[in-house]
Write an enzyme that holds these catalytic residues in place. Structure first.
Site, PDB file in Angstrom:
ATOM      1  N   GLY A  16      25.074  49.202  58.090  1.00  0.00           N
ATOM      2  CA  GLY A  16      25.383  47.797  57.862  1.00  0.00           C
ATOM      3  C   GLY A  16      26.340  47.256  58.910  1.00  0.00           C
ATOM      4  N   ASP A  91      37.686  49.875  61.066  1.00  0.00           N
ATOM      5  CA  ASP A  91      38.003  50.237  59.686  1.00  0.00           C
ATOM      6  C   ASP A  91      38.175  48.941  58.910  1.00  0.00           C
ATOM      7  OD1 ASP A  91      38.424  52.555  57.949  1.00  0.00           O
ATOM      8  OD2 ASP A  91      40.366  51.648  57.541  1.00  0.00           O
ATOM      9  N   LYS A 203      25.280  35.944  57.015  1.00  0.00           N
ATOM     10  CA  LYS A 203      26.634  36.473  56.779  1.00  0.00           C
ATOM     11  C   LYS A 203      27.480  36.289  58.038  1.00  0.00           C
ATOM     12  CE  LYS A 203      29.079  40.742  55.509  1.00  0.00           C
ATOM     13  NZ  LYS A 203      29.000  42.160  55.156  1.00  0.00           N
TER      14      LYS A 203
HETATM   15  P1  ITT Z   1      32.762  54.178  59.043  1.00  0.00           P
HETATM   16  O1  ITT Z   1      31.702  55.148  59.479  1.00  0.00           O
HETATM   17  O2  ITT Z   1      32.960  53.077  60.033  1.00  0.00           O
HETATM   18  O3  ITT Z   1      34.052  54.824  58.603  1.00  0.00           O
HETATM   19  P2  ITT Z   1      32.547  53.386  56.283  1.00  0.00           P
HETATM   20  O4  ITT Z   1      31.410  52.841  55.490  1.00  0.00           O
HETATM   21  O5  ITT Z   1      33.100  54.731  55.885  1.00  0.00           O
HETATM   22  O6  ITT Z   1      32.098  53.413  57.783  1.00  0.00           O
HETATM   23  P3  ITT Z   1      35.226  52.240  56.067  1.00  0.00           P
HETATM   24  O7  ITT Z   1      35.840  53.603  56.075  1.00  0.00           O
HETATM   25  O8  ITT Z   1      35.730  51.246  57.075  1.00  0.00           O
HETATM   26  O9  ITT Z   1      33.636  52.285  56.282  1.00  0.00           O
HETATM   27  O10 ITT Z   1      35.352  51.644  54.609  1.00  0.00           O
HETATM   28  C1  ITT Z   1      35.113  50.290  54.406  1.00  0.00           C
HETATM   29  C2  ITT Z   1      34.953  50.042  52.918  1.00  0.00           C
HETATM   30  O11 ITT Z   1      34.992  48.634  52.698  1.00  0.00           O
HETATM   31  C3  ITT Z   1      33.609  50.517  52.430  1.00  0.00           C
HETATM   32  O12 ITT Z   1      33.656  50.782  51.057  1.00  0.00           O
HETATM   33  C4  ITT Z   1      32.743  49.289  52.719  1.00  0.00           C
HETATM   34  O13 ITT Z   1      31.612  49.272  51.918  1.00  0.00           O
HETATM   35  C5  ITT Z   1      33.697  48.138  52.391  1.00  0.00           C
HETATM   36  N1  ITT Z   1      33.414  46.990  53.263  1.00  0.00           N
HETATM   37  C6  ITT Z   1      33.952  46.724  54.480  1.00  0.00           C
HETATM   38  N2  ITT Z   1      33.394  45.631  55.018  1.00  0.00           N
HETATM   39  C7  ITT Z   1      32.482  45.192  54.123  1.00  0.00           C
HETATM   40  C8  ITT Z   1      31.563  44.127  54.119  1.00  0.00           C
HETATM   41  O14 ITT Z   1      31.435  43.318  55.161  1.00  0.00           O
HETATM   42  N3  ITT Z   1      30.791  43.992  53.059  1.00  0.00           N
HETATM   43  C9  ITT Z   1      30.880  44.809  51.992  1.00  0.00           C
HETATM   44  N4  ITT Z   1      31.709  45.868  51.925  1.00  0.00           N
HETATM   45  C10 ITT Z   1      32.507  46.062  52.987  1.00  0.00           C
END
Ligand code: ITT
Length: 226
Positions: A16, A91, A203
């Site tokens: 995403g 992050d 979005k």
């Molecule tokens: P990485 O590989 O980049 O670490 P990740 O999915 O583990 O990817 P993070 O550690 O940055 O991502 O955690 C971000 C959290 O916040 C995660 O639960 C995401 O689903 C949520 N999040 C961040 N941006 C979002 C968005 O635009 N829409 C919905 N949820 C989001």
């Protein structure tokens, strides 16, 4: 003035995030890559480094991700790209004002581990959020998303860091299946649809935490020597 990186690896396996960053990218002469793209272009089988995200802030965690990725993949990618590769990590998190300290940097790890293993991470987190907010009235179902970006060169030197935010409200029932993470539960201020009901383009066009941070990075890159 820095030289604009020719190649940037996105240090994430979140499809995403990759889709949103790719849809917004606008830097002539700089190509962004996911690890899968590098693998298929060069016949490699690199895997995403396992980074312990134990920073206290999104900024710290973004840097920790770049550190994990450049240290593990820098040696091989330096050879593949003749040294012309930089590493970009992001992050992010959802900060819910009625639940101080519960999400934020912990957004990914919000629901209990067993629940995440049974339901999948996003489904568990969304279920947990709805449960904890059950008694919270609409006016107090507010919060914001935040994103921190960190770009490092192949030696780990930070080239650029930035952040972005977006205010949202949290609905009472999940709506839509597009996007990722908390998208089905969050409506950006001034809008009616949840992010789960919007395409990536819709979005991004509203200006999100991610695009706000990304736009600053893109603007900075455009000022660097091509
Ligand atoms: P990485 O590989 O980049 O670490 P990740 O999915 O583990 O990817 P993070 O550690 O940055 O991502 O955690 C971000 C959290 O916040 C995660 O639960 C995401 O689903 C949520 N999040 C961040 N941006 C979002 C968005 O635009 N829409 C919905 N949820 C989001």
């Amino acid at each position: 003035m820095e030289k604009r990186p020719v190649n940037i690896l996105l240090c994430t396996d979140n499809e995403g995030k990759i889709a949103e960053i790719r849809a917004r990218w606008n830097v002539a002469g700089t190509k962004i890559w996911s690890i899968e793209e590098i693998n298929s272009a060069f016949g490699l089988s690199l895997t995403a480094p396992n980074v312990v995200e134990d920073g206290h802030t999104l900024e710290e965690n973004a840097w920790l991700k770049t550190e994990g990725w450049y240290k593990q993949l820098g040696p091989v990618l330096g050879q593949v790209f003749g040294g012309e590769i930089a590493f970009l990590a992001e992050d992010s998190g959802l900060f819910v004002y009625a639940l101080p300290g519960k999400l934020g940097v912990f957004s990914k790890r919000f629901a209990p581990k067993e629940m995440q293993e049974t339901m999948g991470v996003a489904q568990a987190n969304n279920t947990q959020l709805l449960q904890l907010l059950t008694a919270v009235p609409t006016a107090r179902r507010t919060g914001h998303y935040a994103a921190a970006l960190c770009l490092v060169d192949i030696s780990g030197e930070i080239l650029f860091e930035t952040t972005g935010e977006l205010k949202v409200t949290i609905v009472t029932e999940a709506r839509g299946s597009l996007g990722f993470g908390y998208d089905p539960l969050t409506v950006p201020n001034g809008q009616a649809k949840t992010f789960g009901e919007m395409t990536t383009e819709e979005k991004n066009s509203l200006g999100t935490h991610r695009t706000r941070a990304l736009d600053q990075l893109v603007a900075w890159l455009q000022t660097q020597v091509a």
